[in-house]
Design a protein around this motif. Structure first.
Motif, PDB file in Angstrom:
ATOM      1  N   ALA A 172       0.823  -1.216   0.000  1.00  0.00           N
ATOM      2  CA  ALA A 172       0.000   0.000   0.000  1.00  0.00           C
ATOM      3  C   ALA A 172       0.856   1.265   0.000  1.00  0.00           C
ATOM      4  N   LEU A 229      -7.446   1.832  -2.254  1.00  0.00           N
ATOM      5  CA  LEU A 229      -6.976   2.666  -1.152  1.00  0.00           C
ATOM      6  C   LEU A 229      -7.665   4.037  -1.163  1.00  0.00           C
ATOM      7  N   LEU A 244      -4.388   4.153   5.792  1.00  0.00           N
ATOM      8  CA  LEU A 244      -3.858   3.021   5.023  1.00  0.00           C
ATOM      9  C   LEU A 244      -3.898   1.724   5.836  1.00  0.00           C
ATOM     10  N   ARG A 281     -12.337   2.974   6.248  1.00  0.00           N
ATOM     11  CA  ARG A 281     -12.754   1.987   5.258  1.00  0.00           C
ATOM     12  C   ARG A 281     -14.208   1.574   5.497  1.00  0.00           C
ATOM     13  N   THR A 332      -6.201  -1.343   4.448  1.00  0.00           N
ATOM     14  CA  THR A 332      -5.600  -2.620   4.073  1.00  0.00           C
ATOM     15  C   THR A 332      -6.041  -3.744   5.004  1.00  0.00           C
TER      16      THR A 332
END
Ligand code: ZN
Ligand code: MN
Length: 500
Positions: free
Chosen positions: A82, A312, A188, A338, A192
């Motif tokens: 990422a 992302l 991030l 997310r 992820t």
């Protein structure tokens, strides 16, 4: 204390007008979201009874041997990909020695010689690239508890929990950049799936290195500030520490100059205080971990992580702008985590109306999420599902309920669950679209507001607003306002009904 220094962008102006710059490096420990610890089968759960999640290995008993958790390695590789880092084909573990009561083996298994990845970086909003020196895997220590009695208590639940430690190059120049970098890194980690990065549970811990120099001169001594437990404190600690260092140099007495040391930030007082003189790497007597062989990461393993990496945040924001036609503000709000982004996308897909989805999720749903009375810490904990929100959008689109009514329905759904269509009925919010009833309210509104009716007849379209308002009031908020408007216009449109 010296008065605060004037700032000019990334420069601090000293008492004599000297222009000082700062250079900041960040080291962040993030707890990986694995089911078990890094080298044994113990699960970890924040807040579990002390020493209830331990075994012979993570308490450092003789004769035990570590076995690497493949899930931890997979999550670590996802982070590496990422941030655009190079995954090291052959990675090794090292022992880092120090003595402390929360470290039963007297060494920590970490990575020095060949961390699982090198390079990579994170790009800030300004376009500046903050480079990463390295990211490595290591085990966490336990917890020493000093404030519960005469002695020190030790809880080893956390001992052996997998961490990744990421270290930036000294590319950051201001407290604001440091905080922005940390927010992007947290995003991030969450996107992820590598870490939930909840700072309140200690899943993300920051250490800051900072030094200063008059513009154009070599950097002076680097000082470390450890254990910062919130992004706000990282910013506040730097706001204090940079002028402290500059002030010490400007005072001119070498005895008072900053030294290489570790300091702690006292958030209540807003100052940093010395904790200990800093050890160098040599003090830790690193050597290769003899109980773990070097690990080679096959291209297929790395590829599998790349393939399953979700889109992302930066890419999602760009897509929301280009494909869904959202504003940059909405795109930013909807990618703060997310979970929120996934929720929004589900609503957009189910309703087929991305802009409406952005409005309802960005306003009503996020407001409920931050409402302490509702008490949800994540969007998934709300009683309302993306399907429910999509249904609310559909109810508005088909005219079953007007927007204020729909807000009431959604709030009820978020608070107690339930089917929005049912809630419209049970809360008596069904919009009245029956033209007979509407026409009666419209005629009453015209009679009760002769001036507005007169203005409308004279061609002042704005006057219809007052009449629609009267209809809404008479109907208890349930009239369909756009139908009411049409009927009002047909009854008293310009030139209608009253030829003169
Ligand atoms: Zn264990
Ligand atoms: Mn570390």
């Amino acid at each position: 204390m010296s008065p605060p220094l004037r700032r000019e962008g990334a420069l601090w102006i000293g008492a004599e007008g000297t222009r000082w710059g700062a250079v900041i490096g960040l080291e962040v420990h993030a707890q990986l979201a694995t089911r078990t610890k890094l080298f044994c089968g113990c699960a970890y759960r924040f807040g579990a009874p002390p020493n209830s999640l331990v075994c012979a290995l993570c308490t450092g008993q003789p004769g035990t041997l570590p076995v690497l958790n493949a899930e931890a390695l997979a999550l670590a590789v996802r982070v590496a990909l990422a941030v655009g880092a190079d995954v090291t084909p052959l990675t090794t573990f090292d022992r880092k020695h120090y003595f402390y009561c929360d470290l039963p083996k007297n060494y920590q298994i970490s990575q020095l010689a060949a961390p699982f990845c090198t390079g990579g970086g994170i790009t800030l909003g300004s376009g500046k690239r903050v480079r990463l020196t390295r990211i490595h895997l290591e085990e966490d220590a336990g917890k020493a508890i000093h404030d519960r009695g005469p002695g020190t208590l030790v809880d080893l639940n956390r001992a052996g929990v997998p961490l990744i430690e990421s270290v930036t190059e000294a590319d950051l120049e201001t407290p604001e950049e440091a905080v922005e970098y940390l927010e992007a890194l947290k995003e991030l980690l969450q996107f992820t799936g590598a870490s939930s990065a909840d700072m309140e549970k200690g899943e993300l811990r920051c250490d800051v290195n900072v030094s200063v120099r008059p513009e154009g001169e070599p950097w002076r001594t680097k000082v470390e500030i450890k254990n910062l437990n919130s992004f706000r404190n990282v910013g506040a600690a730097l706001e204090h520490e940079i002028p402290r260092q500059i002030g010490a140099y400007e005072a001119g007495d070498p005895a008072g100059f900053p030294v290489q040391e570790t300091r702690l930030f006292d958030a209540a007082a807003g100052v940093t205080r010395v904790m200990r003189r800093k050890e160098g790497a040599v003090d830790y007597r690193y050597f290769p971990e003899p109980d773990l062989p070097p690990f080679s990461l096959s291209p297929a393993f790395v590829e599998e992580q790349r393939r399953t990496l979700p889109e992302l945040p930066a890419a999602r924001r760009a897509r929301y702008l280009a494909e869904l036609g959202l504003s940059p503000y909405d795109a930013g709000v909807l990618t703060t985590s997310r979970a929120v982004a996934d929720f929004f996308e589900a609503v957009a897909r189910l309703s087929g109306r991305p802009k409406d989805a952005a409005n309802w999720v960005g306003n009503e749903v996020l407001r409920a999420l931050s409402d302490p009375a509702i008490g949800a810490s994540s969007i998934d904990e709300l009683a309302a599902s993306p399907f429910d929100v999509a249904q609310v959008i559909e109810l508005v689109r088909t005219g079953r309920v007007n927007v204020p009514g729909a807000r009431t329905v959604l709030r009820a759904c978020i608070q107690g669950g339930g089917d929005p269509r049912e809630l419209v009925r049970s809360l008596g919010l069904e919009q009245v679209r029956d033209t007979g009833a509407l026409e009666a309210w419209c005629r009453a509104a015209i009679e009760g507001n002769p001036r507005a009716a007169e203005e409308l007849r004279a061609g002042k379209d704005k006057a219809v607003g007052a009449l629609v308002g009267a209809v809404m009031k008479a109907s208890g908020g349930k009239a369909d306002p756009s139908l009411a408007r049409e009927i009002l216009l047909s009854l008293v449109g310009p030139g209608d009904g009253a030829p003169t």
